[in-house]
Design a protein around this motif. Structure first.
Motif, PDB file in Angstrom:
ATOM      1  N   GLU A 277       0.874  -1.053   0.095  1.00  0.00           N
ATOM      2  CA  GLU A 277      -0.049   0.224  -0.122  1.00  0.00           C
ATOM      3  C   GLU A 277       0.843   1.325  -0.170  1.00  0.00           C
ATOM      4  O   GLU A 277       1.743   1.455   0.814  1.00  0.00           O
ATOM      5  N   THR A 278       0.529   2.314  -0.906  1.00  0.00           N
ATOM      6  CA  THR A 278       1.351   3.645  -0.787  1.00  0.00           C
ATOM      7  C   THR A 278       0.604   4.617  -0.334  1.00  0.00           C
ATOM      8  O   THR A 278      -0.732   4.763  -0.512  1.00  0.00           O
ATOM      9  N   TYR A 279       1.079   5.460   0.790  1.00  0.00           N
ATOM     10  CA  TYR A 279       0.419   6.651   1.353  1.00  0.00           C
ATOM     11  C   TYR A 279       1.300   7.702   1.287  1.00  0.00           C
ATOM     12  O   TYR A 279       2.215   7.795   1.704  1.00  0.00           O
ATOM     13  N   PRO A 280       0.650   8.781   0.668  1.00  0.00           N
ATOM     14  CA  PRO A 280       1.228  10.134   0.534  1.00  0.00           C
ATOM     15  C   PRO A 280       1.705  10.857   1.855  1.00  0.00           C
ATOM     16  O   PRO A 280       0.807  10.679   2.917  1.00  0.00           O
ATOM     17  N   GLN A 281       2.721  11.007   1.850  1.00  0.00           N
ATOM     18  CA  GLN A 281       3.328  11.783   3.275  1.00  0.00           C
ATOM     19  C   GLN A 281       3.510  13.111   3.202  1.00  0.00           C
ATOM     20  O   GLN A 281       3.941  13.785   2.529  1.00  0.00           O
ATOM     21  N   VAL A 495      15.274  22.254   0.042  1.00  0.00           N
ATOM     22  CA  VAL A 495      14.181  21.056  -0.266  1.00  0.00           C
ATOM     23  C   VAL A 495      14.319  20.250  -1.225  1.00  0.00           C
ATOM     24  O   VAL A 495      14.389  20.767  -2.241  1.00  0.00           O
ATOM     25  N   MET A 496      14.433  18.907  -1.020  1.00  0.00           N
ATOM     26  CA  MET A 496      14.540  18.084  -2.543  1.00  0.00           C
ATOM     27  C   MET A 496      13.280  17.295  -2.807  1.00  0.00           C
ATOM     28  O   MET A 496      12.974  17.317  -3.925  1.00  0.00           O
ATOM     29  N   PHE A 497      12.556  16.640  -1.794  1.00  0.00           N
ATOM     30  CA  PHE A 497      11.690  15.557  -1.987  1.00  0.00           C
ATOM     31  C   PHE A 497      10.659  15.847  -1.194  1.00  0.00           C
ATOM     32  O   PHE A 497      10.884  16.183   0.114  1.00  0.00           O
ATOM     33  N   GLN A 498       9.436  15.014  -1.419  1.00  0.00           N
ATOM     34  CA  GLN A 498       8.380  15.002  -0.579  1.00  0.00           C
ATOM     35  C   GLN A 498       8.316  13.182  -0.598  1.00  0.00           C
ATOM     36  O   GLN A 498       8.339  12.501  -1.587  1.00  0.00           O
ATOM     37  N   ALA A 499       7.923  12.714   0.501  1.00  0.00           N
ATOM     38  CA  ALA A 499       7.971  11.317   0.932  1.00  0.00           C
ATOM     39  C   ALA A 499       6.706  10.601   0.303  1.00  0.00           C
ATOM     40  O   ALA A 499       5.619  11.275   0.476  1.00  0.00           O
ATOM     41  N   GLN A 500       6.697   9.462  -0.067  1.00  0.00           N
ATOM     42  CA  GLN A 500       5.506   8.476  -0.132  1.00  0.00           C
ATOM     43  C   GLN A 500       5.902   7.219   0.647  1.00  0.00           C
ATOM     44  O   GLN A 500       6.997   6.820   0.625  1.00  0.00           O
ATOM     45  N   LYS A 501       4.914   6.985   1.482  1.00  0.00           N
ATOM     46  CA  LYS A 501       5.147   5.632   2.320  1.00  0.00           C
ATOM     47  C   LYS A 501       4.758   4.598   1.718  1.00  0.00           C
ATOM     48  O   LYS A 501       3.575   4.484   1.324  1.00  0.00           O
ATOM     49  N   GLN A 502       5.777   3.499   1.451  1.00  0.00           N
ATOM     50  CA  GLN A 502       5.168   2.172   0.680  1.00  0.00           C
ATOM     51  C   GLN A 502       5.311   1.261   2.100  1.00  0.00           C
ATOM     52  O   GLN A 502       6.441   0.936   2.540  1.00  0.00           O
ATOM     53  N   VAL A 503       4.320   0.516   2.416  1.00  0.00           N
ATOM     54  CA  VAL A 503       3.954  -0.469   3.467  1.00  0.00           C
ATOM     55  C   VAL A 503       3.586  -1.649   2.884  1.00  0.00           C
ATOM     56  O   VAL A 503       2.456  -2.016   2.357  1.00  0.00           O
ATOM     57  N   ALA A 504       4.707  -2.946   3.090  1.00  0.00           N
ATOM     58  CA  ALA A 504       4.427  -4.040   2.550  1.00  0.00           C
ATOM     59  C   ALA A 504       3.990  -4.793   3.473  1.00  0.00           C
ATOM     60  O   ALA A 504       4.257  -4.889   4.715  1.00  0.00           O
ATOM     61  N   MET A 505       2.851  -5.701   3.322  1.00  0.00           N
ATOM     62  CA  MET A 505       2.143  -6.574   4.366  1.00  0.00           C
ATOM     63  C   MET A 505       1.784  -7.820   3.786  1.00  0.00           C
ATOM     64  O   MET A 505       1.217  -8.212   2.669  1.00  0.00           O
ATOM     65  N   SER A 506       1.527  -8.520   4.706  1.00  0.00           N
ATOM     66  CA  SER A 506       0.669  -9.834   4.564  1.00  0.00           C
ATOM     67  C   SER A 506      -1.010  -9.758   3.870  1.00  0.00           C
ATOM     68  O   SER A 506      -1.599  -8.538   4.539  1.00  0.00           O
ATOM     69  N   PRO A 507      -1.344 -10.386   2.917  1.00  0.00           N
ATOM     70  CA  PRO A 507      -2.387 -10.286   2.413  1.00  0.00           C
ATOM     71  C   PRO A 507      -3.853 -10.405   3.629  1.00  0.00           C
ATOM     72  O   PRO A 507      -4.812  -9.780   3.523  1.00  0.00           O
ATOM     73  N   SER A 508      -3.343 -11.040   4.523  1.00  0.00           N
ATOM     74  CA  SER A 508      -4.225 -11.124   5.752  1.00  0.00           C
ATOM     75  C   SER A 508      -4.536  -9.852   6.465  1.00  0.00           C
ATOM     76  O   SER A 508      -5.672  -9.846   7.125  1.00  0.00           O
ATOM     77  N   VAL A 509      -3.748  -8.760   6.321  1.00  0.00           N
ATOM     78  CA  VAL A 509      -3.762  -7.567   7.406  1.00  0.00           C
ATOM     79  C   VAL A 509      -4.884  -6.758   6.647  1.00  0.00           C
ATOM     80  O   VAL A 509      -4.596  -6.326   5.359  1.00  0.00           O
ATOM     81  N   GLU A 510      -5.771  -6.329   7.331  1.00  0.00           N
ATOM     82  CA  GLU A 510      -6.731  -5.272   6.918  1.00  0.00           C
ATOM     83  C   GLU A 510      -6.984  -4.336   7.788  1.00  0.00           C
ATOM     84  O   GLU A 510      -6.582  -4.539   9.011  1.00  0.00           O
TER      85      GLU A 510
END
Length: 530
Positions: A277-281, A495-510
């Motif tokens: 899942e990708t989350y703008p930061q 200032v160079m960049f704005q972060a995007q958070k990528q979180v990898a998880m098991s398909p069972s996690v909701e």
């Protein structure tokens, strides 16, 4: 958890590199997260001022008002059920929810809120400035936060700003309400329980602290009496795993349910058995130069630096999917942001800027960096690109806490770091990047300007205060855009960049929620599908 399942989990946690066949899945009511948490300096909400500690505080404490898991973009009641603002009198009256209890079982009282704010001001730790913006001092705080009967708290403030700004301030981390009786009972030598709260919790939140071992793990246990309902999970265990490659292996082998610090290449190689899942930061990443270092004080060095960063090269390779080019201090996607990126990698132009200004090269500069991905990769890219113009970086890697502590002491030369808003109002970043009225060594401020010893021009100081006082939203946003343009063009903070958070998880996690900054990470709604 019964003895067998506890032993099973302990074995899984102790064997991160074991083969898949030898490991059972994590228990259904326990979420195991691998994350680099070595940036944590403190977990007391009156002191915690790092990204990872922000995530922790949100799980364990509530504020009068807060951004919550159901919608992290909307300000709602926390331990306050309602409030009435009087802008003319500069007061807000909060009504506390009925039946809210601390983890100790003690009921929430107005006295707890009053003690919380008094304690933050008295301790005067890193995040205290967020509250002192309201005109609160050790001398007047007892008159600024008072009780009105058995279930109301009256908050007064001083300053040329509206109640909307005050609510955002109170929703920030140091506004986390603590159990006064429990903390007072654990006070040692007048420390307001600071040492105890850096190893224990005293909140009302959906989780309570079970175990904290610095640089090793945070273990949280569900609060069955949480006023919004008990979490589905019984425990959340956050393991400190600095190496992204190790996180990847642990996720693929089933040792963990979630990995938070994978590189783009590792994310791409996870396969269909893992979801990402990708989350703008809201965090922006920057390079800064300490103005105590004479060779770094020329504005020509600052300008040249903006053309010596290979923005596209980094975002197209090792930062792909995790950061985007953004060259202004307020993040894209929020009202008042400047989204123009006028600088690109141009070493020849940078060399001409330095030569025209009479800057003597080569310049040797130490560059402090957190010793984990992607920071070390970014530092190596900067070392290669800046070297083309005769600015030679010596990379000094350290743990997150070591780097941040050095930054706060103003003992660095150049610094590669990140910044997230302390509360969701553009003044939070404007004060950090465009304001510094007192640059003295003994006048500590939790800002990038002070930490880089940059005596901000009076024009910017005045404009920052004017934006804070402006009541008209459109006019206020326009002032912040102008401030960003000026800082973007002429500042030792690049200032160079704005972060995007990528979180990898098991398909069972909701149900995992990751909002725009670290204070908006929520495990309360997480469940694991069977």
């Amino acid at each position: 958890m019964n003895f067998f399942r506890a032993a099973l989990l302990a074995t899984a946690l102790a064997l991160p590199m074991a083969s898949t066949a030898s490991l059972a899945a994590t228990p259904a009511d326990v979420l195991v997260v691998a994350q680099n948490i070595d940036d944590i300096v403190a977990i007391d909400p009156a002191q915690a001022y790092e990204f990872s500690s922000g995530e922790y505080v949100t799980q364990v404490y509530d504020r009068l008002v807060q951004y919550d898991a159901e919608d992290p973009t909307k300000l709602v009641g926390g331990v306050a059920s309602e409030w009435v603002a009087d802008d003319a009198a500069k007061t807000i009256t909060f009504t506390l929810r009925d039946g809210v209890k601390f983890h100790s079982g003690n009921p929430l009282r107005p006295e707890d809120v009053i003690y919380t704010f008094n304690r933050v001001i008295a301790l005067n730790k890193a995040p205290a400035f967020i509250l002192t913006q309201l005109g609160w001092t050790p001398e007047n705080i007892e008159q600024m936060v008072t009780a009105d009967g058995a279930n109301k708290v009256v908050v007064k403030y001083e300053g040329d700003f509206s109640s909307a700004f005050v609510l955002n301030v109170l929703a920030a981390r140091p506004g986390s309400v603590i159990d006064a009786e429990t903390v007072k009972a654990n006070e040692v030598d007048g420390d307001f329980g600071n040492a105890w709260l850096n190893a224990n919790s005293a909140g009302t939140g959906p989780f309570k602290l079970r175990t904290y071992r610095a640089g090793e793990m945070l273990a949280l246990e569900a609060n069955p009496d949480y006023f919004k309902g008990a979490p589905t999970l019984r425990q959340v265990i956050i393991r400190h795993v600095a190496e992204a490659a190790t996180q990847q292996l642990m996720l693929k082998s089933g040792d963990i349910d979630m990995a938070k610090n994978l590189t783009p290449d590792q994310v791409g190689g996870l396969g269909e058995d893992v979801k990402v899942e990708t989350y703008p930061q809201a965090a922006v990443h920057f390079l800064s130069f300490n103005q105590k270092i004479e060779t770094l004080t020329s504005p020509a060095v600052w300008e040249a630096a903006r053309y010596l960063i290979d923005y596209k090269g980094m975002t197209d390779s090792f930062l792909k999917g995790q950061m985007e080019t953004h060259q202004a201090f307020w993040p894209k996607g929020f009202p008042g942001s400047l989204d123009e990126n006028p600088y690109s990698f141009d070493p020849e132009k940078a060399k001409k800027i330095l030569a025209d200004a009479g800057v003597t090269t080569p310049i040797k500069v130490t560059l402090d960096v957190i010793n984990s991905t992607p920071f070390t990769d970014m530092a190596q890219s900067l070392q290669a690109s800046f070297g083309q113009a005769g600015i030679n970086f010596e990379i000094l890697p350290g743990t997150g806490s070591q780097v941040i502590t050095k930054y706060r002491a103003r003992t660095h030369e150049a610094m590669l770091l990140y910044w997230g808003p302390d509360f969701m109002d553009p003044h939070s970043n404007a004060k950090a990047f465009a304001y510094n009225e007192d640059n003295a060594d003994d006048k500590y401020q939790s800002t990038t300007t002070w930490r880089n010893a940059w005596a901000v021009p009076e024009e910017l100081n005045k404009e920052t205060k004017a934006a804070l006082a402006e009541a008209d939203p459109a006019k206020r946003d326009a002032i912040y855009v102008d401030l960003q343009k000026k800082v973007q063009a002429n500042s030792p903070i690049v200032v160079m960049f704005q972060a995007q958070k990528q979180v990898a998880m098991s398909p069972s996690v909701e149900g995992y929620v990751n909002g725009a900054n670290s204070d908006f990470v929520y495990y309360r709604l997480v469940k694991k599908a069977q």
